[in-house]
Design a protein around this motif. Structure first.
Motif, PDB file in Angstrom:
ATOM      1  N   ASN A 326      16.105   2.500   3.011  1.00  0.00           N
ATOM      2  CA  ASN A 326      14.927   2.570   2.124  1.00  0.00           C
ATOM      3  C   ASN A 326      14.009   1.371   2.310  1.00  0.00           C
ATOM      4  O   ASN A 326      13.037   1.221   1.571  1.00  0.00           O
ATOM      5  N   GLY A 327      14.319   0.519   3.275  1.00  0.00           N
ATOM      6  CA  GLY A 327      13.485  -0.656   3.508  1.00  0.00           C
ATOM      7  C   GLY A 327      13.985  -1.908   2.825  1.00  0.00           C
ATOM      8  O   GLY A 327      13.360  -2.966   2.952  1.00  0.00           O
TER       9      GLY A 327
ATOM     10  N   GLY B 400       0.586  -4.260  -7.374  1.00  0.00           N
ATOM     11  CA  GLY B 400       1.247  -3.854  -6.138  1.00  0.00           C
ATOM     12  C   GLY B 400       0.598  -2.588  -5.615  1.00  0.00           C
ATOM     13  O   GLY B 400       0.308  -1.670  -6.391  1.00  0.00           O
ATOM     14  N   ARG B 401       0.341  -2.581  -4.315  1.00  0.00           N
ATOM     15  CA  ARG B 401      -0.246  -1.397  -3.694  1.00  0.00           C
ATOM     16  C   ARG B 401       0.832  -0.664  -2.900  1.00  0.00           C
ATOM     17  O   ARG B 401       1.630  -1.306  -2.204  1.00  0.00           O
ATOM     18  N   VAL B 402       0.842   0.644  -3.017  1.00  0.00           N
ATOM     19  CA  VAL B 402       1.797   1.461  -2.265  1.00  0.00           C
ATOM     20  C   VAL B 402       1.242   1.691  -0.863  1.00  0.00           C
ATOM     21  O   VAL B 402       0.097   2.119  -0.711  1.00  0.00           O
ATOM     22  N   VAL B 403       2.061   1.373   0.135  1.00  0.00           N
ATOM     23  CA  VAL B 403       1.629   1.624   1.521  1.00  0.00           C
ATOM     24  C   VAL B 403       2.697   2.452   2.231  1.00  0.00           C
ATOM     25  O   VAL B 403       3.886   2.369   1.913  1.00  0.00           O
ATOM     26  N   ALA B 404       2.229   3.264   3.180  1.00  0.00           N
ATOM     27  CA  ALA B 404       3.172   4.029   4.002  1.00  0.00           C
ATOM     28  C   ALA B 404       3.852   3.088   4.983  1.00  0.00           C
ATOM     29  O   ALA B 404       3.272   2.072   5.374  1.00  0.00           O
ATOM     30  N   ARG B 405       5.082   3.420   5.369  1.00  0.00           N
ATOM     31  CA  ARG B 405       5.747   2.593   6.370  1.00  0.00           C
ATOM     32  C   ARG B 405       4.984   2.699   7.687  1.00  0.00           C
ATOM     33  O   ARG B 405       4.604   3.784   8.099  1.00  0.00           O
ATOM     34  N   ALA B 406       4.746   1.530   8.304  1.00  0.00           N
ATOM     35  CA  ALA B 406       3.952   1.515   9.547  1.00  0.00           C
ATOM     36  C   ALA B 406       4.685   2.277  10.645  1.00  0.00           C
ATOM     37  O   ALA B 406       5.897   2.317  10.687  1.00  0.00           O
TER      38      ALA B 406
END
Lengths: 406, 406
Positions: A326-327, B400-406
């Motif tokens: 999950n990171g 906090g900003r939600v970002v997709a996994r790179a």
């Protein structure tokens, strides 16, 4: 009795070389030590005396810098130590740097970052399911064969072998009780486990693949996940174990590097369910994920069980891949427990819960019956693994005596 | 714009003085800072410039030493800071030691030792029970009114406000799915909470009594316990939340000392069940355990909820007494979350799970509907408390900003 002359076949011979942190007799100073037979080598002093570049990793009060140094450094340091301990030319320099094991104080060898505990023995999970949910069609929860179930424990109460364990108090409530009562736990148990020690950290958002297990995990140790079954039973729905576990977790003073356990690697049991790719180790025939560790559980010196670690369904590599998928990041000093190790046979169960079937069938010890632990009981976990040429690799014991709160 | 002239009534005026750790523009060095209005005072530099004995606590790269110093020192340092910031004679010395808040980098202000999360809002627990167990006679678990339910989380993934949160991947399985599937969470949620920061440690085996709460706890902060509901639902039976929570927990960069919140102390809601003595706060009328904190939850700047912390059933003092009643020790830097704060009204719920009733009733935001969080969404928690003379005490935001996994 020069330490170099450790007897042939000693499980702590030069093929083993586990690491710990010790204080010499009469000193408070902490130093990295390497165990050879019944002696401890002051590894930092040895590195300094021999002008080794590894003095920066070994002349430290904790294993942290060595853990963080990574796999190449782990191999290099081990190779250097092997030379220091086996090449006769070093004998004169090295021998004065040994301390009898019985003379030193052993410490928790590294600062525990996060502590996670898994639940990865199928035999243990089935026993627990049958005991707690006797009417269920399947004693395993529906997710059990799809992922290694785990939870976070309390890293601040991980203690080194030899530390007394104060019997915890807490709330408990039997099914017929109208309200919970408070008092010392009356169902104090052990869980015989193996703990894995993370050396190399990972970045948040970046899972660690199954094949990178040995880039991150330095070694292993025995672990006793003390459990108050009565506290746990009342508290654990819906958010899991908390005070039933958090009072103490004991680990061995010696961390066995994975490199010492090459001959103990075995394939895990056959998988009965297809696995998602991040957990699928079916193609890793030359990288078997299991370890053949033969554990012994003794209460007051009397052997009550011999759990075989080779029977664990989920491997430590799978546990690490799951923990990070999950990171979640890893830190140097993260510790994760395998979960209670129980084999298929009644005398291979790693907890009193299972050995006494929740107290129904007390153990007959020389000093009386035991459903659960009594004050004064001394629990000892010990283990060995097959080593090179049939020599055993010894793991450090985990001992702990149960004491009443003063 | 001299910082001393912070506007009358500013929620970060000299009545507040929260602590953080910052790096000045262009520097990597970490320093203890105290917030005043829109500026940060370099507290260690101020202590040095004024020859204060507290330089040893303040001229540090972390709040750790101050946290460990104990309640008397906390009061003394706060009194000294108040003098430095309000006595005109200090103005010339102090003013050059301010940095505009917008120019500094804020860091996690202390090393998190163990992280525990509770579940102490009755409204939240009832909502969750109704959503997940609609057929149950009572939405609360049977233990809920007898103890503050909690579990350990991952301290290594606690991050400071402003850190992006990578959407976690993991296993999920709907009731009708034959097997779990793997992928990015599709039910990513927030939990608006308050975090309590332990300063003074305690010994293993020694519970901390209810009345000793303020001897050990230094202050509080807002906390967002990000939660992947789909991952959590599949994994959490029987050992509780794990990967559904462990990917990230965000905390404010500013720790508000309890001393700044004297005017916000309120009695908790009436207790409906008798409590065991170690949790019974009914006799502490002059030591009310609750805090009146008014929280706001916003998504992309749009307010979606205003949870009132005063409605929490279990207090932070009760949580601490419970956490340690089994003998678990405390360490400096232990952090514990209150659990999601939800009030009785629909617009007072602290999670999207409750606000959208598990996605059934999506929120209407200016930029579209939201059942759960989308990539790019910026979540902001903010809060204030009643202060002296009707002035507000501001808590540091958590963004906090939600970002997709790179």
């Amino acid at each position: 009795m020069p330490p170099f002359d450790v007897p042939e076949g000693d499980p702590f011979g030069p093929h083993n070389l586990p690491y710990g942190v010790f204080s010499p007799a009469g000193s408070q100073e902490r130093r990295v030590g390497v165990r050879l037979g019944d002696h401890v080598l002051d590894a930092g002093a040895a590195a300094a005396a021999l002008g080794s570049p590894y003095v920066s990793l070994l002349a430290r009060p904790t294993l942290g810098p060595l853990l963080a140094a990574g796999r190449t450094a782990w191999s290099d340091v081990r190779r250097a130590l092997t030379a220091w301990l086996t090449v006769p030319a070093h004998r004169e320099t090295i021998e004065p740097l040994f301390h009898p094991l019985s003379s030193v104080t052993l410490h928790l060898p590294f600062e525990v970052a996060d502590y996670v505990d898994f639940y990865s023995s199928e035999h243990h999970a089935r026993n627990a399911g049958q005991i707690f949910r006797p009417d269920a069609a399947d004693p395993l929860p529906p997710n059990w064969k799809h992922l290694p179930i785990g939870y976070h424990g309390r890293s601040g109460t991980v203690v080194v072998s030899g530390t007394d364990v104060v019997r915890p108090s807490g709330q408990r409530k039997g099914p017929a009780d109208p309200a919970p009562v408070f008092g010392p736990s009356v169902r104090l148990d052990i869980e015989a486990e193996v703990g894995f020690v993370v050396g190399v950290p990972s970045a948040q958002g970046e899972p660690v693949a199954l094949g990178d297990f040995r880039e991150h995990v330095f070694g292993l140790c025995l672990l006793n996940d003390w459990s108050a079954r009565d506290i746990q039973a009342w508290e654990y729905v819906p958010l899991g174990p908390f005070l039933g576990k958090s009072f103490a977790t004991s680990v061995s003073a010696w961390i066995t590097p994975l490199e010492a356990l090459e001959d103990a690697r075995v394939a895990p049991p056959p998988r009965t369910h297809p696995l998602l790719p991040y957990l699928d180790d079916s193609g890793s025939g030359d990288e078997p994920g299991g370890y053949d560790l033969r554990i012994t559980v003794a209460v007051n010196g009397h052997v009550v069980s011999e759990p075989p670690f080779s029977t664990m369904y989920w491997t430590a590599a799978q546990q690490l891949a799951h923990l990070t998928v999950n990171g979640a990041s890893l830190r140097t000093g993260d510790l994760y427990g395998s979960g209670t190790v129980s084999g298929p046979e009644p005398d291979q169960r790693g907890s009193l819960l299972e050995l006494t079937w929740n107290g129904r069938d007390p153990l007959e010890l020389p000093d009386g019956k035991r459903a659960f632990l009594e004050d004064g009981d001394m629990v000892t976990l010990s283990a060995w693994a097959p080593g090179p040429g049939g020599v055993r690799v010894g793991l450090g014991d985990v001992t702990g005596r149960v004491v009443a709160r003063a």
